[in-house]
Design a protein around this motif. Structure first.
Motif, PDB file in Angstrom:
ATOM      1  N   ARG A 113       0.860  -1.260   0.049  1.00 46.25           N
ATOM      2  CA  ARG A 113       0.171  -0.068   0.130  1.00 46.25           C
ATOM      3  C   ARG A 113       0.797   1.184  -0.003  1.00 46.25           C
ATOM      4  O   ARG A 113       1.749   1.555   0.915  1.00 46.25           O
ATOM      5  CB  ARG A 113      -1.047   0.150   1.239  1.00 46.25           C
ATOM      6  CG  ARG A 113      -1.614   1.264   1.320  1.00 46.25           C
ATOM      7  CD  ARG A 113      -2.903   1.114   2.433  1.00 46.25           C
ATOM      8  NE  ARG A 113      -3.950   0.536   1.852  1.00 46.25           N
ATOM      9  CZ  ARG A 113      -5.048   0.545   2.402  1.00 46.25           C
ATOM     10  NH1 ARG A 113      -5.462   0.944   3.602  1.00 46.25           N
ATOM     11  NH2 ARG A 113      -6.231  -0.342   1.806  1.00 46.25           N
ATOM     12  N   LEU A 135      -3.649  -0.863  -2.698  1.00 45.35           N
ATOM     13  CA  LEU A 135      -3.783   0.582  -2.615  1.00 45.35           C
ATOM     14  C   LEU A 135      -2.829   1.623  -3.127  1.00 45.35           C
ATOM     15  O   LEU A 135      -1.778   1.692  -2.251  1.00 45.35           O
ATOM     16  CB  LEU A 135      -4.769   1.401  -1.499  1.00 45.35           C
ATOM     17  CG  LEU A 135      -5.251   2.580  -1.630  1.00 45.35           C
ATOM     18  CD1 LEU A 135      -6.771   2.478  -0.767  1.00 45.35           C
ATOM     19  CD2 LEU A 135      -4.428   3.499  -0.872  1.00 45.35           C
ATOM     20  N   HIS A 140      -7.368   0.535  -6.543  1.00 42.83           N
ATOM     21  CA  HIS A 140      -7.422  -0.420  -5.240  1.00 42.83           C
ATOM     22  C   HIS A 140      -8.152  -1.524  -5.878  1.00 42.83           C
ATOM     23  O   HIS A 140      -9.228  -1.858  -5.663  1.00 42.83           O
ATOM     24  CB  HIS A 140      -8.210   0.413  -4.474  1.00 42.83           C
ATOM     25  CG  HIS A 140      -8.226  -0.057  -2.955  1.00 42.83           C
ATOM     26  ND1 HIS A 140      -7.492  -1.357  -2.374  1.00 42.83           N
ATOM     27  CD2 HIS A 140      -9.033  -0.076  -2.097  1.00 42.83           C
ATOM     28  CE1 HIS A 140      -7.698  -1.521  -1.388  1.00 42.83           C
ATOM     29  NE2 HIS A 140      -8.558  -0.760  -0.989  1.00 42.83           N
ATOM     30  N   ASN A 170     -11.654   9.009  -7.524  1.00 41.00           N
ATOM     31  CA  ASN A 170     -10.375   8.583  -7.003  1.00 41.00           C
ATOM     32  C   ASN A 170     -10.117   7.064  -7.311  1.00 41.00           C
ATOM     33  O   ASN A 170     -10.720   6.505  -8.217  1.00 41.00           O
ATOM     34  CB  ASN A 170     -10.591   8.710  -5.322  1.00 41.00           C
ATOM     35  CG  ASN A 170     -11.649   7.726  -4.533  1.00 41.00           C
ATOM     36  OD1 ASN A 170     -12.028   6.747  -5.413  1.00 41.00           O
ATOM     37  ND2 ASN A 170     -11.966   7.905  -3.375  1.00 41.00           N
ATOM     38  N   ASN A 171      -9.016   6.516  -6.404  1.00 43.85           N
ATOM     39  CA  ASN A 171      -8.607   5.371  -6.664  1.00 43.85           C
ATOM     40  C   ASN A 171      -9.609   4.204  -6.598  1.00 43.85           C
ATOM     41  O   ASN A 171      -9.521   3.420  -7.415  1.00 43.85           O
ATOM     42  CB  ASN A 171      -7.395   4.953  -5.820  1.00 43.85           C
ATOM     43  CG  ASN A 171      -7.931   5.396  -4.326  1.00 43.85           C
ATOM     44  OD1 ASN A 171      -8.850   5.900  -3.745  1.00 43.85           O
ATOM     45  ND2 ASN A 171      -6.664   5.343  -3.185  1.00 43.85           N
ATOM     46  N   VAL A 172     -10.539   4.186  -5.647  1.00 40.74           N
ATOM     47  CA  VAL A 172     -11.346   3.169  -5.498  1.00 40.74           C
ATOM     48  C   VAL A 172     -12.356   3.268  -6.603  1.00 40.74           C
ATOM     49  O   VAL A 172     -12.956   2.197  -7.406  1.00 40.74           O
ATOM     50  CB  VAL A 172     -12.161   3.204  -4.230  1.00 40.74           C
ATOM     51  CG1 VAL A 172     -13.510   2.315  -4.073  1.00 40.74           C
ATOM     52  CG2 VAL A 172     -11.295   3.197  -2.996  1.00 40.74           C
ATOM     53  N   ASP A 236     -17.307   6.883  -1.464  1.00 38.08           N
ATOM     54  CA  ASP A 236     -16.148   6.758  -0.819  1.00 38.08           C
ATOM     55  C   ASP A 236     -15.883   8.033   0.127  1.00 38.08           C
ATOM     56  O   ASP A 236     -16.349   8.999  -0.097  1.00 38.08           O
ATOM     57  CB  ASP A 236     -14.891   6.465  -1.760  1.00 38.08           C
ATOM     58  CG  ASP A 236     -13.574   6.089  -0.974  1.00 38.08           C
ATOM     59  OD1 ASP A 236     -13.528   5.816   0.329  1.00 38.08           O
ATOM     60  OD2 ASP A 236     -12.538   5.976  -1.592  1.00 38.08           O
ATOM     61  N   THR A 237     -14.822   8.043   0.828  1.00 35.43           N
ATOM     62  CA  THR A 237     -14.446   9.312   1.385  1.00 35.43           C
ATOM     63  C   THR A 237     -14.175  10.383   0.585  1.00 35.43           C
ATOM     64  O   THR A 237     -13.794   9.931  -0.503  1.00 35.43           O
ATOM     65  CB  THR A 237     -13.179   9.034   2.590  1.00 35.43           C
ATOM     66  OG1 THR A 237     -13.068  10.512   3.095  1.00 35.43           O
ATOM     67  CG2 THR A 237     -12.166   8.661   1.592  1.00 35.43           C
ATOM     68  N   SER A 240      -9.251  11.230   0.951  1.00 34.83           N
ATOM     69  CA  SER A 240      -8.364  10.237   0.933  1.00 34.83           C
ATOM     70  C   SER A 240      -7.210  10.210   1.835  1.00 34.83           C
ATOM     71  O   SER A 240      -6.719  11.171   1.692  1.00 34.83           O
ATOM     72  CB  SER A 240      -7.974   9.666  -0.570  1.00 34.83           C
ATOM     73  OG  SER A 240      -9.111   9.185  -1.211  1.00 34.83           O
ATOM     74  N   MET A 241      -6.406   9.316   1.932  1.00 41.19           N
ATOM     75  CA  MET A 241      -5.325   9.219   2.840  1.00 41.19           C
ATOM     76  C   MET A 241      -4.222   9.924   2.149  1.00 41.19           C
ATOM     77  O   MET A 241      -4.069   9.720   0.887  1.00 41.19           O
ATOM     78  CB  MET A 241      -4.599   7.829   3.314  1.00 41.19           C
ATOM     79  CG  MET A 241      -5.602   7.271   4.159  1.00 41.19           C
ATOM     80  SD  MET A 241      -5.242   5.575   4.595  1.00 41.19           S
ATOM     81  CE  MET A 241      -5.877   4.498   3.330  1.00 41.19           C
ATOM     82  N   CYS A 276     -16.297   1.289   0.417  1.00 43.30           N
ATOM     83  CA  CYS A 276     -15.248   0.547   0.755  1.00 43.30           C
ATOM     84  C   CYS A 276     -14.819   0.580   2.436  1.00 43.30           C
ATOM     85  O   CYS A 276     -14.022  -0.434   2.778  1.00 43.30           O
ATOM     86  CB  CYS A 276     -13.899   1.082   0.160  1.00 43.30           C
ATOM     87  SG  CYS A 276     -13.311   2.510   0.288  1.00 43.30           S
ATOM     88  N   LEU A 277     -15.211   1.557   2.941  1.00 37.18           N
ATOM     89  CA  LEU A 277     -14.832   1.852   4.307  1.00 37.18           C
ATOM     90  C   LEU A 277     -13.371   2.158   4.397  1.00 37.18           C
ATOM     91  O   LEU A 277     -12.661   1.634   3.651  1.00 37.18           O
ATOM     92  CB  LEU A 277     -15.144   0.617   5.325  1.00 37.18           C
ATOM     93  CG  LEU A 277     -16.696   0.244   5.257  1.00 37.18           C
ATOM     94  CD1 LEU A 277     -16.675  -1.122   6.016  1.00 37.18           C
ATOM     95  CD2 LEU A 277     -17.721   1.045   5.240  1.00 37.18           C
ATOM     96  N   PRO A 278     -12.762   3.024   5.232  1.00 37.00           N
ATOM     97  CA  PRO A 278     -13.489   3.541   6.287  1.00 37.00           C
ATOM     98  C   PRO A 278     -14.342   4.680   6.091  1.00 37.00           C
ATOM     99  O   PRO A 278     -14.126   5.431   4.922  1.00 37.00           O
ATOM    100  CB  PRO A 278     -12.538   4.013   7.419  1.00 37.00           C
ATOM    101  CG  PRO A 278     -11.268   4.305   6.612  1.00 37.00           C
ATOM    102  CD  PRO A 278     -11.373   3.213   5.328  1.00 37.00           C
TER     103      PRO A 278
HETATM  104  N1  NVA Z   1     -10.003   6.443  -1.279  1.00 36.17           N
HETATM  105  C1  NVA Z   1      -9.355   6.052  -0.051  1.00 36.17           C
HETATM  106  C2  NVA Z   1      -9.690   4.405   0.083  1.00 36.17           C
HETATM  107  C3  NVA Z   1      -9.412   4.077   1.351  1.00 36.17           C
HETATM  108  C4  NVA Z   1      -9.657   2.432   1.707  1.00 36.17           C
HETATM  109  C5  NVA Z   1      -7.972   6.522   0.109  1.00 36.17           C
HETATM  110  O1  NVA Z   1      -7.101   6.249  -0.820  1.00 36.17           O
HETATM  111  O2  NVA Z   1      -7.619   6.780   1.333  1.00 36.17           O
END
Ligand code: NVA
Ligand code: CP
Length: 327
Positions: A113, A135, A140, A170-172, A236-237, A240-241, A276-278
């Motif tokens: 990740r 990820l 992801h 985003n990625n998801v 999704d959020t 993202s992180m 996908c959580l969180p």
């Molecule tokens: N889009 C979020 C997914 C977390 C599982 C992220 O990249 O933080």
């Protein structure tokens, strides 16, 4: 699934349709054998990863990906090593290339990740064992496998079903649009202006949509337009992180994109919700998140069955009776 053993899992578009189908079918078989309710004695269940180990490089936090991989690897008889940002030399004293070469000599699989997707491709370039993307900022794929499995469990064949994404491009989203199109789903996307999905991923999805006989990808900035007539609503959020510094700005710019009961009313009767959580309440209301329509917890559970399917080794296969033979 023959031919997939030993391959990297970098993003869903890199899988052939047969490989995607094979991974989803195999994930369901792993659940049948190793899941609750299985008639197979856990002690007798095959342990095809006995004597093998998986390095898990995590440059960011994780609950699901870490725990599902550690637990899944242990169910298969293997050992997973959690390598957090301050555990190994990577990024401080050592390059991704050297890390790939060294870990390949210890481990049977490397899962990572990372922030930059180029770190995954670099790892895959120099590793001599399969690399699993857990990820990156662009993809992801493990999440998409779990999502598609949850949708197939619920609907059966997904061909002709419509998936609406509401929120950040985003990625998801990237792997989900690629994977959904591969399984014949129509894809509808609503993002605020400036938060669109990657243009190359959109182009690839459009190509896959045409090849797999779905409607062309529909794009809008209006959440209700994307959700109208859909069978699956996903978000999704919004942050993202790695984007934490943009929190205030993003929450403002995503105003109106919350998935709530009134938005879900635009979807088809029987539509379901995925995340996908969180999860944070700003992107989805409690009412939807904890509703009967929400598949979020089976979706999370599937992270384990799908990651178990990926390290499929040539020494494991399933008979007609769904029983695993390892030899
Ligand atoms: N889009 C979020 C997914 C977390 C599982 C992220 O990249 O933080
Ligand atoms: N969905 C997902 O990847 O969750 P984690 O960040 O907890 O691994």
């Amino acid at each position: 699934l023959s031919g997939f053993e030993g391959k990297h899992l970098i993003s869903i578009d890199k899988l052939s349709n047969d490989e995607l189908r094979g991974l989803l079918d195999l994930s369901k078989k792993y659940r049948d054998v190793y899941g609750r309710g299985s008639s197979v004695d856990p002690i007798a269940a095959p342990k095809p990863l006995t004597g093998k180990s998986v390095s898990m490089i995590f440059q960011k936090r994780s609950t699901r990906t870490r725990v599902s991989t550690e637990t899944g690897t242990s169910l298969l008889g293997g050992h997973a090593l959690f390598l957090g940002p301050s555990d190994i030399q990577l990024g401080v004293n050592e390059s991704m290339r050297d890390t790939a070469s060294v870990l390949s000599r210890f481990n049977s699989i490397i899962l990572a990740r990372v922030f930059a997707h180029s770190d995954i491709t670099e790892l895959a370039k120099y590793a001599t064992v399969p690399v699993i993307n857990a990820l990156s900022d662009m993809h992801h794929p493990l999440q998409t496998l779990a999502d598609l499995m949850a949708l197939e469990d619920h609907f059966g064949d997904l061909r002709g079903k419509t998936l609406a994404w509401v929120g950040d491009g985003n990625n998801v989203l990237h792997d989900l649009m690629l994977g959904g199109a591969k399984l014949g789903m129509n894809i509808r996307i609503a993002t605020p202006k400036g938060y669109e999905e990657n243009a190359d991923v959109l182009a690839t999805t459009r190509k896959l949509a045409a090849e797999n006989g779905t409607e062309d990808v529909f794009r809008t900035t209006v959440a209700a337009e994307a959700v109208k007539g859909s069978d699956v609503v996903v978000t999704d959020t919004w942050v993202s992180m790695g984007q934490e510094a943009e929190y205030e700005k993003r929450v403002k710019e995503f105003d109106g994109y919350q998935v709530n009961a009134s938005l879900m009313k635009q979807a088809n009767p029987g539509a379901v919700f995925l995340h996908c959580l969180p999860r944070h309440p700003e992107e989805v209301s409690d009412e939807v998140f904890y509703s009967e329509q929400s598949l979020v917890f089976p979706e999370a559970e599937n992270r384990m069955w799908t990651v178990m399917a990926k390290p499929n080794m040539p020494n494991i296969f399933f008979t007609q009776e769904n029983f695993v033979l390892a030899f």
